[in-house]
Design a protein around this motif. Structure first.
Motif, short mmCIF file in Angstrom:
data_model
loop_
_atom_site.label_atom_id
_atom_site.label_comp_id
_atom_site.label_asym_id
_atom_site.label_seq_id
_atom_site.Cartn_x
_atom_site.Cartn_y
_atom_site.Cartn_z
N ASN A 1 45.35 -37.93 -15.59
CA ASN A 1 43.97 -37.50 -16.28
C ASN A 1 43.58 -36.74 -14.82
O ASN A 1 42.48 -36.66 -14.96
N ASP A 2 44.58 -36.11 -14.44
CA ASP A 2 43.86 -35.23 -13.01
C ASP A 2 43.61 -33.66 -13.53
O ASP A 2 44.45 -33.72 -14.84
N VAL A 3 43.36 -32.92 -13.32
CA VAL A 3 42.53 -31.65 -13.52
C VAL A 3 43.91 -31.22 -13.58
O VAL A 3 43.95 -29.87 -14.66
N ALA A 4 44.56 -30.98 -12.97
CA ALA A 4 46.29 -29.89 -12.94
C ALA A 4 46.44 -30.08 -14.23
O ALA A 4 47.14 -29.73 -15.18
N HIS A 5 47.04 -31.53 -14.94
CA HIS A 5 48.09 -32.17 -16.40
C HIS A 5 46.16 -31.19 -17.10
O HIS A 5 46.63 -31.04 -18.27
N ILE A 6 45.29 -32.01 -17.13
CA ILE A 6 43.96 -31.74 -18.28
C ILE A 6 44.87 -29.82 -18.19
O ILE A 6 44.21 -29.22 -19.96
N ARG A 7 43.97 -28.55 -17.50
CA ARG A 7 45.02 -27.38 -17.27
C ARG A 7 46.17 -27.45 -17.79
O ARG A 7 45.99 -26.34 -18.86
N GLU A 8 47.31 -27.14 -17.18
CA GLU A 8 48.47 -27.30 -18.77
C GLU A 8 47.79 -28.23 -20.07
O GLU A 8 48.66 -27.11 -20.46
N ALA A 9 47.64 -28.92 -20.17
CA ALA A 9 47.07 -28.87 -21.68
C ALA A 9 46.67 -28.34 -22.72
O ALA A 9 47.09 -27.91 -23.90
N ILE A 10 45.65 -27.35 -22.08
CA ILE A 10 44.50 -26.93 -22.80
C ILE A 10 45.63 -25.37 -22.80
O ILE A 10 45.33 -24.72 -23.71
N GLU A 11 45.86 -24.76 -21.31
CA GLU A 11 46.90 -23.77 -20.95
C GLU A 11 48.05 -23.10 -22.10
O GLU A 11 48.61 -22.55 -22.53
N ALA A 12 48.44 -24.75 -22.04
CA ALA A 12 49.90 -25.08 -22.73
C ALA A 12 49.15 -24.35 -25.00
O ALA A 12 49.75 -24.49 -26.05
N GLY A 13 47.83 -24.73 -25.31
CA GLY A 13 47.32 -24.60 -26.35
C GLY A 13 46.56 -25.73 -26.89
O GLY A 13 46.19 -25.82 -27.86
N ALA A 14 46.50 -26.82 -26.08
CA ALA A 14 45.64 -27.89 -26.58
C ALA A 14 43.87 -27.73 -26.94
O ALA A 14 43.55 -26.38 -26.10
N ASN A 15 43.51 -28.33 -27.98
CA ASN A 15 41.95 -27.79 -28.00
C ASN A 15 40.93 -28.78 -27.50
O ASN A 15 39.98 -28.58 -26.83
N GLU A 16 41.95 -29.64 -27.21
CA GLU A 16 40.60 -31.20 -26.76
C GLU A 16 41.88 -32.54 -25.82
O GLU A 16 42.75 -31.91 -25.93
N TYR A 17 41.47 -33.02 -25.35
CA TYR A 17 41.73 -33.89 -24.01
C TYR A 17 41.39 -35.29 -24.13
O TYR A 17 39.88 -35.33 -24.50
N VAL A 18 41.95 -36.41 -24.22
CA VAL A 18 41.45 -37.77 -24.32
C VAL A 18 42.61 -38.41 -23.76
O VAL A 18 43.34 -38.65 -23.91
N MET A 19 41.57 -39.24 -22.81
CA MET A 19 41.93 -40.39 -21.88
C MET A 19 42.48 -41.66 -22.38
O MET A 19 41.39 -42.10 -23.61
N LYS A 20 43.97 -42.38 -23.05
CA LYS A 20 43.85 -43.04 -22.75
C LYS A 20 43.05 -44.40 -21.96
O LYS A 20 43.26 -44.59 -20.70
N PRO A 21 42.81 -45.85 -22.43
CA PRO A 21 42.75 -46.03 -23.92
C PRO A 21 41.21 -45.41 -24.70
O PRO A 21 40.57 -44.75 -23.52
N PHE A 22 41.38 -45.40 -25.51
CA PHE A 22 39.93 -44.55 -25.80
C PHE A 22 39.91 -45.25 -26.95
O PHE A 22 40.36 -46.11 -27.62
N ASP A 23 38.61 -45.19 -27.57
CA ASP A 23 37.84 -46.26 -28.55
C ASP A 23 37.87 -44.83 -30.04
O ASP A 23 37.55 -43.77 -29.95
N GLN A 24 36.67 -45.55 -30.93
CA GLN A 24 37.44 -44.69 -32.07
C GLN A 24 35.99 -44.18 -32.07
O GLN A 24 35.47 -42.68 -32.42
N GLU A 25 34.67 -44.20 -31.47
CA GLU A 25 33.71 -43.37 -30.62
C GLU A 25 33.96 -42.24 -29.57
O GLU A 25 33.54 -41.05 -30.41
N THR A 26 34.66 -42.51 -29.29
CA THR A 26 34.79 -41.15 -28.43
C THR A 26 36.26 -40.47 -29.29
O THR A 26 35.79 -39.11 -29.16
N LEU A 27 37.06 -40.85 -30.02
CA LEU A 27 37.91 -40.21 -30.65
C LEU A 27 37.43 -39.43 -32.20
O LEU A 27 37.69 -38.28 -31.71
N GLN A 28 36.73 -39.77 -31.96
CA GLN A 28 35.69 -39.32 -33.06
C GLN A 28 34.65 -37.75 -33.13
O GLN A 28 34.51 -36.99 -32.84
#
Length: 121
Positions: A85-112
């Motif tokens: 969940n740190d900024v560097a990991h989020i940036r790496e994921a987005i730069e690799a082509g991710a559209n969004e990012y959600v932290m575990k654990p997540f619930d239905q409302e967050t994922l929706q």
């Protein structure tokens, strides 16, 4: 019906995610690692992929890099679902082509909400 590929090495996370995905009206498929997920994508490209970061065989970053380089690999929306969940990991994921990012654990409302943001739910 839109399809979702759930990629996570945890069977429990896959089951919880599948329950949420199916409750939102999407069909769900599962893969236990990135290599298995690529095989599933070759069979039928999903509309959205829920992707774990840390997995054996092929991790999430390796998977998305490989996926985005393939024909039609730019089509699925990819939502990273991870404990990283740190900024560097989020940036790496987005730069690799991710559209969004959600932290575990997540619930239905967050994922929706994340699926709505990428235009799938």
């Amino acid at each position: 019906m839109k399809t979702c590929l759930i990629v996570d090495d945890s069977r429990v996370i896959r089951k919880v995610s599948r329950n949420i995905i199916e409750s939102l009206g999407l069909a769900a498929e599962e893969a236990g690692d990135g290599r298995e997920a690529l095989e599933r994508c070759e069979e039928a490209m999903p509309d959205v992929i829920l992707l774990d970061w840390n997995m054996p065989v092929m991790d999430g970053i390796e998977f998305i890099t490989e996926l985005r380089g393939r024909p039609q690999g730019d089509q699925p929306k990819v939502v990273f679902c991870t404990t990283e969940n740190d900024v560097a990991h989020i940036r790496e994921a987005i730069e690799a082509g991710a559209n969004e990012y959600v932290m575990k654990p997540f619930d239905q409302e967050t994922l929706q909400m994340k699926l709505q943001l990428v235009g799938v739910a």
